[in-house]
Design an enzyme around this catalytic site. Sequence first.
Site, PDB file in Angstrom:
ATOM      1  N   ASP A  35      16.647 -88.955 -47.798  1.00  0.00           N
ATOM      2  CA  ASP A  35      15.999 -87.480 -47.237  1.00  0.00           C
ATOM      3  C   ASP A  35      15.938 -86.499 -48.121  1.00  0.00           C
ATOM      4  O   ASP A  35      16.424 -86.393 -49.263  1.00  0.00           O
ATOM      5  CB  ASP A  35      17.536 -87.145 -46.391  1.00  0.00           C
ATOM      6  CG  ASP A  35      17.099 -85.988 -45.301  1.00  0.00           C
ATOM      7  OD1 ASP A  35      17.364 -86.391 -44.107  1.00  0.00           O
ATOM      8  OD2 ASP A  35      16.805 -85.016 -45.586  1.00  0.00           O
ATOM      9  N   ILE A  36      14.826 -85.505 -47.860  1.00  0.00           N
ATOM     10  CA  ILE A  36      14.434 -84.627 -48.782  1.00  0.00           C
ATOM     11  C   ILE A  36      15.262 -83.444 -48.976  1.00  0.00           C
ATOM     12  O   ILE A  36      15.472 -82.838 -50.016  1.00  0.00           O
ATOM     13  CB  ILE A  36      12.997 -84.118 -48.285  1.00  0.00           C
ATOM     14  CG1 ILE A  36      12.120 -83.799 -49.594  1.00  0.00           C
ATOM     15  CG2 ILE A  36      13.171 -83.148 -47.239  1.00  0.00           C
ATOM     16  CD1 ILE A  36      10.607 -83.276 -49.151  1.00  0.00           C
ATOM     17  N   ASN A  93      19.827 -88.417 -34.327  1.00  0.00           N
ATOM     18  CA  ASN A  93      19.388 -87.304 -33.627  1.00  0.00           C
ATOM     19  C   ASN A  93      18.553 -87.539 -32.716  1.00  0.00           C
ATOM     20  O   ASN A  93      17.355 -88.168 -32.948  1.00  0.00           O
ATOM     21  CB  ASN A  93      19.191 -85.975 -34.380  1.00  0.00           C
ATOM     22  CG  ASN A  93      20.232 -85.433 -35.342  1.00  0.00           C
ATOM     23  OD1 ASN A  93      21.350 -85.430 -34.853  1.00  0.00           O
ATOM     24  ND2 ASN A  93      20.030 -85.297 -36.444  1.00  0.00           N
ATOM     25  N   GLU A 101      14.477 -82.909 -35.827  1.00  0.00           N
ATOM     26  CA  GLU A 101      13.215 -82.292 -36.368  1.00  0.00           C
ATOM     27  C   GLU A 101      11.868 -83.187 -36.330  1.00  0.00           C
ATOM     28  O   GLU A 101      11.010 -82.715 -36.202  1.00  0.00           O
ATOM     29  CB  GLU A 101      13.595 -82.056 -37.928  1.00  0.00           C
ATOM     30  CG  GLU A 101      14.664 -80.768 -37.783  1.00  0.00           C
ATOM     31  CD  GLU A 101      14.854 -80.729 -39.367  1.00  0.00           C
ATOM     32  OE1 GLU A 101      14.394 -81.049 -40.351  1.00  0.00           O
ATOM     33  OE2 GLU A 101      15.870 -79.991 -39.867  1.00  0.00           O
ATOM     34  N   HIS A 106      14.893 -92.453 -36.397  1.00  0.00           N
ATOM     35  CA  HIS A 106      15.631 -92.726 -37.666  1.00  0.00           C
ATOM     36  C   HIS A 106      16.982 -92.736 -37.299  1.00  0.00           C
ATOM     37  O   HIS A 106      17.598 -91.904 -36.595  1.00  0.00           O
ATOM     38  CB  HIS A 106      15.003 -91.656 -38.449  1.00  0.00           C
ATOM     39  CG  HIS A 106      15.090 -90.357 -38.252  1.00  0.00           C
ATOM     40  ND1 HIS A 106      14.241 -89.758 -37.237  1.00  0.00           N
ATOM     41  CD2 HIS A 106      15.980 -89.097 -38.383  1.00  0.00           C
ATOM     42  CE1 HIS A 106      14.683 -88.505 -37.238  1.00  0.00           C
ATOM     43  NE2 HIS A 106      15.718 -88.035 -38.096  1.00  0.00           N
ATOM     44  N   HIS A 108      20.205 -91.585 -39.906  1.00  0.00           N
ATOM     45  CA  HIS A 108      20.628 -90.904 -40.990  1.00  0.00           C
ATOM     46  C   HIS A 108      21.933 -91.987 -41.450  1.00  0.00           C
ATOM     47  O   HIS A 108      22.921 -92.044 -40.743  1.00  0.00           O
ATOM     48  CB  HIS A 108      21.345 -89.525 -41.120  1.00  0.00           C
ATOM     49  CG  HIS A 108      20.134 -88.661 -40.423  1.00  0.00           C
ATOM     50  ND1 HIS A 108      19.761 -87.616 -41.277  1.00  0.00           N
ATOM     51  CD2 HIS A 108      19.628 -88.320 -39.181  1.00  0.00           C
ATOM     52  CE1 HIS A 108      18.663 -86.935 -40.501  1.00  0.00           C
ATOM     53  NE2 HIS A 108      18.791 -87.415 -39.454  1.00  0.00           N
TER      54      HIS A 108
HETATM   55  P1  AMP Z   1      16.256 -84.759 -37.646  1.00  0.00           P
HETATM   56  O1  AMP Z   1      16.871 -83.619 -37.502  1.00  0.00           O
HETATM   57  O2  AMP Z   1      17.520 -86.011 -37.480  1.00  0.00           O
HETATM   58  O3  AMP Z   1      15.087 -85.095 -37.090  1.00  0.00           O
HETATM   59  O4  AMP Z   1      16.182 -85.330 -39.340  1.00  0.00           O
HETATM   60  C1  AMP Z   1      15.121 -85.292 -39.932  1.00  0.00           C
HETATM   61  C2  AMP Z   1      15.448 -85.528 -41.334  1.00  0.00           C
HETATM   62  O5  AMP Z   1      14.046 -85.705 -42.076  1.00  0.00           O
HETATM   63  C3  AMP Z   1      15.903 -84.183 -42.105  1.00  0.00           C
HETATM   64  O6  AMP Z   1      17.176 -84.522 -42.493  1.00  0.00           O
HETATM   65  C4  AMP Z   1      14.806 -83.802 -42.971  1.00  0.00           C
HETATM   66  O7  AMP Z   1      15.706 -83.121 -44.261  1.00  0.00           O
HETATM   67  C5  AMP Z   1      14.358 -85.093 -43.491  1.00  0.00           C
HETATM   68  N1  AMP Z   1      12.990 -85.030 -43.963  1.00  0.00           N
HETATM   69  C6  AMP Z   1      12.020 -84.147 -43.473  1.00  0.00           C
HETATM   70  N2  AMP Z   1      10.554 -84.471 -43.964  1.00  0.00           N
HETATM   71  C7  AMP Z   1      11.066 -85.162 -45.059  1.00  0.00           C
HETATM   72  C8  AMP Z   1      10.188 -85.834 -45.858  1.00  0.00           C
HETATM   73  N3  AMP Z   1       9.002 -85.728 -46.232  1.00  0.00           N
HETATM   74  N4  AMP Z   1      10.782 -86.914 -46.871  1.00  0.00           N
HETATM   75  C9  AMP Z   1      12.154 -87.366 -46.433  1.00  0.00           C
HETATM   76  N5  AMP Z   1      12.911 -86.758 -45.594  1.00  0.00           N
HETATM   77  C10 AMP Z   1      12.425 -85.518 -44.822  1.00  0.00           C
END
Ligand code: AMP
Length: 121
Positions: A35-36, A93, A101, A106, A108
């Site tokens: 995760d970024i 989520n 987001e 996915h 986590h």
């Molecule tokens: P969610 O809120 O469950 O949709 O989580 C989305 C996750 O994706 C968040 O924890 C972000 O930090 C992560 N994220 C967003 N863009 C990237 C990216 N380019 N590479 C890796 N993780 C990402």
Amino acid sequence: MMTDYDPNNIFAKILRGEIPCKKVFENEWVLAFHDIGPKAPVHVLVIPKGAYVSYADFSAKASSDEIVGFTRAVGHVAQMLGLEENGYRLISNVGPHSGQEVPHFHVHLLGGGPLGALIGR
Ligand code: AMP
């Protein structure tokens, strides 16, 4: 919570190789990457290669092979990262109340230290 899949979401772009990721594991069913914005010492995302928005979408529409492949891969990645001994947490989520987001299903995978309460309110 079944919206149409948006092929321009950021994980779709990662799957197509249009933007980079820090890959942890890949097979025919999944891609796992860091995760970024890590929320724990180890914070990895495991995503299916198929186009699914949410858990419900994935569990309803994915083939049995995809579901088995994904489920096994999550366990494999946890093992690979050495998280089995001291434990870890899986979170998925879905939709606005969860703060999802990225509209590509996915999981986590969080670990590498004590994780605190299940949810903050
Ligand atoms: P969610 O809120 O469950 O949709 O989580 C989305 C996750 O994706 C968040 O924890 C972000 O930090 C992560 N994220 C967003 N863009 C990237 C990216 N380019 N590479 C890796 N993780 C990402």
